[in-house]
Scaffold this motif. Structure first.
Motif, PDB file in Angstrom:
ATOM      1  N   GLN A 222      -6.256  -3.577  -7.457  1.00 22.21           N
ATOM      2  CA  GLN A 222      -5.671  -2.734  -6.088  1.00 22.21           C
ATOM      3  C   GLN A 222      -4.391  -1.775  -6.720  1.00 22.21           C
ATOM      4  OE1 GLN A 222      -4.945  -4.816  -2.785  1.00 22.21           O
ATOM      5  NE2 GLN A 222      -6.505  -5.811  -2.286  1.00 22.21           N
ATOM      6  N   TYR A 223      -3.389  -2.454  -7.772  1.00 24.84           N
ATOM      7  CA  TYR A 223      -2.102  -1.131  -8.049  1.00 24.84           C
ATOM      8  C   TYR A 223      -2.203  -1.145  -8.913  1.00 24.84           C
ATOM      9  CZ  TYR A 223      -1.613  -3.170  -2.806  1.00 24.84           C
ATOM     10  OH  TYR A 223      -1.737  -3.647  -1.279  1.00 24.84           O
TER      11      TYR A 223
ATOM     12  N   CYS B  43       3.214   1.531  -3.206  1.00 23.83           N
ATOM     13  CA  CYS B  43       2.758   1.909  -4.341  1.00 23.83           C
ATOM     14  C   CYS B  43       1.232   2.962  -4.430  1.00 23.83           C
ATOM     15  CB  CYS B  43       2.137   0.096  -5.359  1.00 23.83           C
ATOM     16  SG  CYS B  43       2.892  -0.981  -4.743  1.00 23.83           S
ATOM     17  N   ARG B  44       0.972   2.818  -3.183  1.00 22.49           N
ATOM     18  CA  ARG B  44      -0.526   3.906  -4.032  1.00 22.49           C
ATOM     19  C   ARG B  44       0.078   4.510  -2.699  1.00 22.49           C
ATOM     20  NH1 ARG B  44      -5.635  -0.497  -2.414  1.00 22.49           N
ATOM     21  NH2 ARG B  44      -6.759   1.724  -2.384  1.00 22.49           N
ATOM     22  N   GLY B  45       1.243   5.221  -1.607  1.00 25.21           N
ATOM     23  CA  GLY B  45       1.686   6.250  -1.231  1.00 25.21           C
ATOM     24  C   GLY B  45       0.861   6.358   0.238  1.00 25.21           C
ATOM     25  N   GLU B  46       0.381   5.345   0.556  1.00 31.14           N
ATOM     26  CA  GLU B  46      -0.184   5.330   2.363  1.00 31.14           C
ATOM     27  C   GLU B  46      -0.397   4.651   2.844  1.00 31.14           C
ATOM     28  OE1 GLU B  46      -4.304   6.865   0.770  1.00 31.14           O
ATOM     29  OE2 GLU B  46      -5.509   4.633   0.143  1.00 31.14           O
TER      30      GLU B  46
ATOM     31  N   CYS C 196       6.960   5.626  -2.000  1.00 32.83           N
ATOM     32  CA  CYS C 196       6.145   4.972  -2.650  1.00 32.83           C
ATOM     33  C   CYS C 196       6.776   6.491  -4.310  1.00 32.83           C
ATOM     34  CB  CYS C 196       4.727   6.100  -3.543  1.00 32.83           C
ATOM     35  SG  CYS C 196       3.864   5.437  -3.997  1.00 32.83           S
TER      36      CYS C 196
ATOM     37  N   ASP D 214       0.477  -1.430   0.238  1.00 31.15           N
ATOM     38  CA  ASP D 214       0.452  -0.245   0.138  1.00 31.15           C
ATOM     39  C   ASP D 214       0.919   1.312   0.065  1.00 31.15           C
ATOM     40  OD1 ASP D 214      -2.441  -1.246   0.310  1.00 31.15           O
ATOM     41  OD2 ASP D 214      -3.191  -0.419   1.669  1.00 31.15           O
TER      42      ASP D 214
END
Length: 444
Positions: A342-343, A258-261, A283, A255
């Motif tokens: 998700q990614y 790949c998503r910055g959170e 990220c 998370d």
């Protein structure tokens, strides 16, 4: 080989990559040769906690037998080989001077692979932290991100002319959870777990930047172990425990990377270790998602454990491998679909395999139909995921060789090749021939 024995691969792309994976500590041996420093696993093996008091001192002696092992890969027909560099072999103290003898070993290995037409996929870290860095706090020290970036810089400078595929870490959730969570019950351990998670994520981001800056046409990812966490019973407590473990096992690294959170339920605990700009440092742009998958895990609530969970009973109806891991290809297909949704990155399956304790028969052959059936079922499931739109581009069997399997020592065998640990003789199993047949059938 009759096509009826092969899985359905019709939905996989024509340039799909078939490979095998290993890791440094599990196969190399030669732990006290040519200037290699101590790793944390050398020290842990001395505690006697490993089954049968096994150590990695000799392992498969890949350090001396790498040419033979590359020959096995060539016979298999694989297009790629994922291996890891032993940090203490190339930089014995983790920082400071490099070890030319250790770097030269990987030069020879990489050159041998390329000569055989096999692409090297290099993983920077597969759990063998230099002991000298552990004594400086290891991954609990925020400076570990700097140490890791310096190490990545050494690897990029030495091998980046020939290696383009790089993974930063193998299974960061595993080495953080199992070293800092399982069996730990005090609040300070919980804080250490969250500090370690954040520092490893920072190290990942720093290494990505180093590799991107120093290797032309680098293709970079991180390898995550994704196992669905399911409750052992219908109780609300077990469901909550499974959901809690799922966050740490499956989301705490991909998370933020790949998503910055961070997952919402982890954020308050991670916050004390955050500094301004950290999520941006973590990220960094990635080219692919490395997926390791074996089976679901079944979870029960345990009030006196650190995160409120323990491993629980598996459903009695579920088929198991000889080492007790669930066989559930549908879980693999769903995991691929979840990662894709998700990614949104191309996926390479970099570990999937079957553990047993199989031995040669009276003729010296190693016949392992269970492994063949497992691989066939899981590749079928991967093909099913691809048919639904999942961008999966490669599959690597764990493992080329039977090897040192961490706390289980040499009692568990995952290899396509049987290793007699007394003589170090390699014997391809029947699954080796099956996998070679599959790869050959996939050639244009």
């Amino acid at each position: 080989m009759p096509t009826t024995q092969l899985p359905n691969t019709a939905s996989l792309p024509p340039d799909f990559i078939w490979g095998v994976s290993t890791s440094s500590f599990q196969i190399e041996g030669a732990t006290q040769e040519d200037g290699r420093g101590l790793s944390i696993w050398d020290i842990y093996c001395r505690t006697g906690e490993i089954k049968n008091h096994d150590t990695g001192d000799s392992a498969c002696d890949h350090y001396h037998r790498y040419r033979e092992d590359v020959g096995l890969m060539k016979a298999l027909g694989v297009q790629a080989y994922r291996f890891s560099v032993a940090w203490p072999r190339v930089r014995p103290l983790g920082r400071g001077s490099a070890n030319e003898a250790g770097l030269s070993f990987y030069d020879r290995l990489i050159d041998e692979l390329l000569a055989a037409g096999i692409e090297p996929w290099l993983c920077l870290y597969h759990w063998d932290l230099p002991q000298a860095l552990e004594e400086r706090g290891g991954w609990l020290n925020r400076e570990s991100a700097v140490w890791f970036a310096d190490y990545a810089s050494l690897i990029a400078a030495r091998f980046g002319d020939r290696v383009k595929r790089f993974a930063t870490f193998n299974e960061p959730s595993m080495f953080s959870l199992f070293s800092r969570s399982l069996g730990k019950r005090d609040g300070s351990s919980e804080d250490k777990l969250h500090r370690m998670i954040h520092n490893v994520n920072l190290a990942h981001g720093a290494a990505v930047d180093v590799l991107r800056a120093n290797v032309i046409n680098a293709s970079i990812g991180c390898i995550h172990n994704r196992q669905p966490c399911r409750p052992s019973s219908a109780s609300e407590a077990d469901a909550a425990a499974a959901a809690r473990l799922n966050v740490y096992w499956n989301a705490g690294f991909p998370d933020p990377q790949c998503r910055g959170e961070y997952p919402l339920s982890m954020r308050v605990a991670i916050e004390p270790h955050m500094q301004p700009g950290d999520l941006a440092r973590i990220c960094r742009p990635l080219d692919w998602f490395g997926l390791n998958h074996y089976s679901p895990v079944y979870v029960k609530a345990r009030a006196d454990s650190m995160l409120g969970y323990d491993f629980g009973d598996k459903p009695a109806s579920l088929p198991l491998t000889p080492i007790g891991w669930p066989i559930d290809p549908d879980a693999f297909s769903r995991t691929l679909q979840d990662v894709h949704a998700q990614y949104g990155l191309p996926i390479y399956v970099l570990e999937n395999g079957y553990g047993d304790s199989g031995q040669p028969n009276q003729t010296g052959a190693v016949i392992d139909p269970g492994r063949i059936e497992f691989l066939k079922a899981y590749i079928n499931a991967m093909n099913e995921a691809a048919s639904s739109g999942v961008d999966v581009r490669g599959y690597f069997v764990w493992s080329l060789l039977d090897n040192f399997e961490w706390d289980s020592g040499y009692s568990i065998r995952f290899g396509l090749t049987y290793v007699d640990y007394a003589s170090l003789q390699r014997t391809p199993k029947s699954s080796f021939g099956w996998y070679a047949g599959l790869i050959k059938a996939m050639q244009p």
